[in-house]
Design an enzyme around this catalytic site. Structure first.
Site, mmCIF file in Angstrom:
data_model
loop_
_atom_site.group_PDB
_atom_site.id
_atom_site.type_symbol
_atom_site.label_atom_id
_atom_site.label_comp_id
_atom_site.label_asym_id
_atom_site.label_seq_id
_atom_site.Cartn_x
_atom_site.Cartn_y
_atom_site.Cartn_z
ATOM 1 N N LYS A 9 0.828 -1.199 0.000
ATOM 2 C CA LYS A 9 0.000 0.000 0.000
ATOM 3 C C LYS A 9 0.873 1.264 0.000
ATOM 4 O O LYS A 9 2.071 1.195 0.309
ATOM 5 C CB LYS A 9 -0.913 -0.019 1.237
ATOM 6 C CG LYS A 9 -1.862 -1.220 1.265
ATOM 7 C CD LYS A 9 -2.813 -1.135 2.446
ATOM 8 C CE LYS A 9 -3.792 -2.305 2.449
ATOM 9 N NZ LYS A 9 -4.835 -2.157 3.471
ATOM 10 N N TYR A 49 -12.508 -2.941 -3.154
ATOM 11 C CA TYR A 49 -13.047 -2.892 -1.795
ATOM 12 C C TYR A 49 -14.568 -2.763 -1.804
ATOM 13 O O TYR A 49 -15.146 -2.145 -0.896
ATOM 14 C CB TYR A 49 -12.388 -1.757 -1.013
ATOM 15 C CG TYR A 49 -10.956 -2.054 -0.594
ATOM 16 C CD1 TYR A 49 -10.641 -3.211 0.118
ATOM 17 C CD2 TYR A 49 -9.914 -1.183 -0.904
ATOM 18 C CE1 TYR A 49 -9.339 -3.495 0.509
ATOM 19 C CE2 TYR A 49 -8.603 -1.451 -0.514
ATOM 20 C CZ TYR A 49 -8.322 -2.616 0.194
ATOM 21 O OH TYR A 49 -7.039 -2.893 0.582
ATOM 22 N N PHE A 57 -15.407 3.932 7.326
ATOM 23 C CA PHE A 57 -14.006 4.232 7.020
ATOM 24 C C PHE A 57 -13.684 4.183 5.524
ATOM 25 O O PHE A 57 -12.532 4.342 5.139
ATOM 26 C CB PHE A 57 -13.074 3.284 7.798
ATOM 27 C CG PHE A 57 -13.311 1.805 7.537
ATOM 28 C CD1 PHE A 57 -12.831 1.186 6.390
ATOM 29 C CD2 PHE A 57 -14.013 1.032 8.453
ATOM 30 C CE1 PHE A 57 -13.043 -0.167 6.159
ATOM 31 C CE2 PHE A 57 -14.233 -0.321 8.226
ATOM 32 C CZ PHE A 57 -13.744 -0.920 7.075
ATOM 33 N N ARG A 85 -1.325 -14.896 3.557
ATOM 34 C CA ARG A 85 -2.294 -14.275 4.475
ATOM 35 C C ARG A 85 -1.777 -14.364 5.925
ATOM 36 O O ARG A 85 -1.856 -13.406 6.679
ATOM 37 C CB ARG A 85 -3.622 -15.006 4.305
ATOM 38 C CG ARG A 85 -4.784 -14.381 4.915
ATOM 39 C CD ARG A 85 -5.372 -13.233 4.122
ATOM 40 N NE ARG A 85 -6.494 -12.696 4.882
ATOM 41 C CZ ARG A 85 -6.976 -11.489 4.793
ATOM 42 N NH1 ARG A 85 -6.445 -10.628 3.941
ATOM 43 N NH2 ARG A 85 -7.967 -11.091 5.516
ATOM 44 N N THR A 91 -5.857 -7.586 10.333
ATOM 45 C CA THR A 91 -6.082 -6.278 9.713
ATOM 46 C C THR A 91 -5.524 -5.133 10.566
ATOM 47 O O THR A 91 -4.813 -4.257 10.052
ATOM 48 C CB THR A 91 -7.602 -6.059 9.490
ATOM 49 O OG1 THR A 91 -8.120 -7.196 8.783
ATOM 50 C CG2 THR A 91 -7.865 -4.793 8.710
ATOM 51 N N ARG A 102 2.222 -6.973 9.303
ATOM 52 C CA ARG A 102 1.485 -5.935 10.025
ATOM 53 C C ARG A 102 1.896 -5.897 11.496
ATOM 54 O O ARG A 102 1.980 -4.833 12.093
ATOM 55 C CB ARG A 102 -0.018 -6.180 9.870
ATOM 56 C CG ARG A 102 -0.515 -5.879 8.454
ATOM 57 C CD ARG A 102 -1.916 -6.407 8.239
ATOM 58 N NE ARG A 102 -2.497 -5.954 6.984
ATOM 59 C CZ ARG A 102 -3.650 -6.414 6.510
ATOM 60 N NH1 ARG A 102 -4.323 -7.328 7.167
ATOM 61 N NH2 ARG A 102 -4.129 -5.960 5.355
ATOM 62 N N ASN A 112 -1.849 -0.286 7.067
ATOM 63 C CA ASN A 112 -1.372 -1.613 7.484
ATOM 64 C C ASN A 112 -0.494 -2.302 6.429
ATOM 65 O O ASN A 112 -0.429 -3.515 6.351
ATOM 66 C CB ASN A 112 -2.545 -2.494 7.948
ATOM 67 C CG ASN A 112 -3.600 -2.651 6.878
ATOM 68 O OD1 ASN A 112 -3.390 -2.241 5.728
ATOM 69 N ND2 ASN A 112 -4.721 -3.262 7.220
ATOM 70 N N HIS A 115 -1.896 -5.462 1.354
ATOM 71 C CA HIS A 115 -3.129 -6.212 1.129
ATOM 72 C C HIS A 115 -2.722 -7.592 0.641
ATOM 73 O O HIS A 115 -1.779 -7.718 -0.138
ATOM 74 C CB HIS A 115 -3.987 -5.541 0.045
ATOM 75 C CG HIS A 115 -5.031 -6.458 -0.521
ATOM 76 N ND1 HIS A 115 -6.254 -6.642 0.096
ATOM 77 C CD2 HIS A 115 -5.021 -7.281 -1.602
ATOM 78 C CE1 HIS A 115 -6.946 -7.537 -0.604
ATOM 79 N NE2 HIS A 115 -6.218 -7.940 -1.636
ATOM 80 N N GLU A 126 -8.590 -11.342 -8.073
ATOM 81 C CA GLU A 126 -7.739 -10.176 -7.812
ATOM 82 C C GLU A 126 -6.510 -10.151 -8.715
ATOM 83 O O GLU A 126 -6.073 -9.080 -9.152
ATOM 84 C CB GLU A 126 -7.329 -10.143 -6.333
ATOM 85 C CG GLU A 126 -8.508 -9.812 -5.425
ATOM 86 C CD GLU A 126 -8.149 -9.637 -3.963
ATOM 87 O OE1 GLU A 126 -8.984 -9.102 -3.217
ATOM 88 O OE2 GLU A 126 -7.035 -10.042 -3.544
HETATM 89 P P1 TYD Z 1 -10.580 -6.078 5.248
HETATM 90 O O1 TYD Z 1 -10.870 -6.672 3.898
HETATM 91 O O2 TYD Z 1 -11.610 -6.224 6.331
HETATM 92 O O3 TYD Z 1 -9.190 -6.613 5.873
HETATM 93 P P2 TYD Z 1 -7.827 -7.173 5.239
HETATM 94 O O4 TYD Z 1 -7.073 -6.038 4.598
HETATM 95 O O5 TYD Z 1 -7.091 -7.717 6.440
HETATM 96 O O6 TYD Z 1 -8.215 -8.239 4.255
HETATM 97 O O7 TYD Z 1 -10.332 -4.510 5.074
HETATM 98 C C1 TYD Z 1 -9.674 -4.012 3.949
HETATM 99 C C2 TYD Z 1 -8.964 -2.748 4.314
HETATM 100 O O8 TYD Z 1 -9.893 -1.774 4.805
HETATM 101 C C3 TYD Z 1 -7.941 -2.878 5.440
HETATM 102 O O9 TYD Z 1 -6.734 -3.466 5.035
HETATM 103 C C4 TYD Z 1 -7.795 -1.443 5.822
HETATM 104 C C5 TYD Z 1 -9.216 -0.910 5.689
HETATM 105 N N1 TYD Z 1 -9.894 -0.874 7.005
HETATM 106 C C6 TYD Z 1 -9.935 0.317 7.698
HETATM 107 O O10 TYD Z 1 -9.441 1.343 7.204
HETATM 108 N N2 TYD Z 1 -10.538 0.354 8.928
HETATM 109 C C7 TYD Z 1 -11.093 -0.754 9.496
HETATM 110 O O11 TYD Z 1 -11.623 -0.670 10.630
HETATM 111 C C8 TYD Z 1 -11.033 -1.992 8.782
HETATM 112 C C9 TYD Z 1 -11.619 -3.250 9.377
HETATM 113 C C10 TYD Z 1 -10.430 -2.008 7.536
#
Ligand code: TYD
Length: 152
Positions: A9, A49, A57, A85, A91, A102, A112, A115, A126
């Site tokens: 990212k 997303y 958010f 993963r 997350t 992370r 974080n 992805h 993807e």
């Molecule tokens: P998600 O698909 O739930 O998690 P992951 O990246 O672990 O697969 O969420 C996608 C992205 O959305 C996450 O990497 C960062 C963002 N996000 C936020 O900004 N705030 C949040 O509270 C969550 C759960 C995700």
């Protein structure tokens, strides 16, 4: 062999963690099949997303994915989706286990660093989202350096 998608990212680029992230996957024994730098568009984020579009958010997430480019990569290996993963971690960086990307480099659930695809089906979709078929390279790999013969 399985393939999975990883995005470094904008925060990962800003923190100069590109080499660090790549090195972790290389050292584990995953093979790099494709890689590019790109600017995420609104359209791409809305698709990538889509499951989060109703979240409070989402606008912040969009901004966090667009203020610099991302690095998109396709990594391959046995059970690559789960392995990557697990290496990514939870997350929220504050809850992510140390030793994960992370857990070692993030204090945030948005900034974080990476992805990674969350299932085999998602990974296929993807990879196709970010790469044309000719951008995935099927060069010869000597899998025996990573796996016992009966595992290959
Ligand atoms: P998600 O698909 O739930 O998690 P992951 O990246 O672990 O697969 O969420 C996608 C992205 O959305 C996450 O990497 C960062 C963002 N996000 C936020 O900004 N705030 C949040 O509270 C969550 C759960 C995700």
């Amino acid at each position: 062999m399985e393939q999975t998608l990883v995005l470094i990212k904008p925060c990962g680029l800003e923190r100069q963690l590109v080499g660090e992230v790549i090195t972790r996957f290389e050292r584990r024994g995953l093979m790099l099949r494709g890689m590019k730098m790109l600017q995420m568009t609104d359209e791409l984020i809305n698709i990538h997303y889509a499951h989060l579009r109703e979240k409070s958010f989402f606008e912040g997430l969009k901004e966090s994915m667009q203020y610099a480019p991302v690095i998109a990569m396709c990594w391959e290996g046995k059970e690559a989706v789960k392995v990557v993963r697990d290496m990514t971690g939870y997350t929220n960086g504050r809850k992510a286990v140390p030793g994960t990307i992370r857990g070692d480099y993030s204090m945030s659930s948005q900034q974080n660093i990476v992805h990674s695809s969350d299932s085999i089906d998602t990974a296929r979709v993807e990879i196709d989202r970010f790469f044309r078929p000719e951008e995935i390279f099927s060069y010869k790999i000597h899998w025996r350096q990573f796996y016992a013969t009966d595992e290959i």
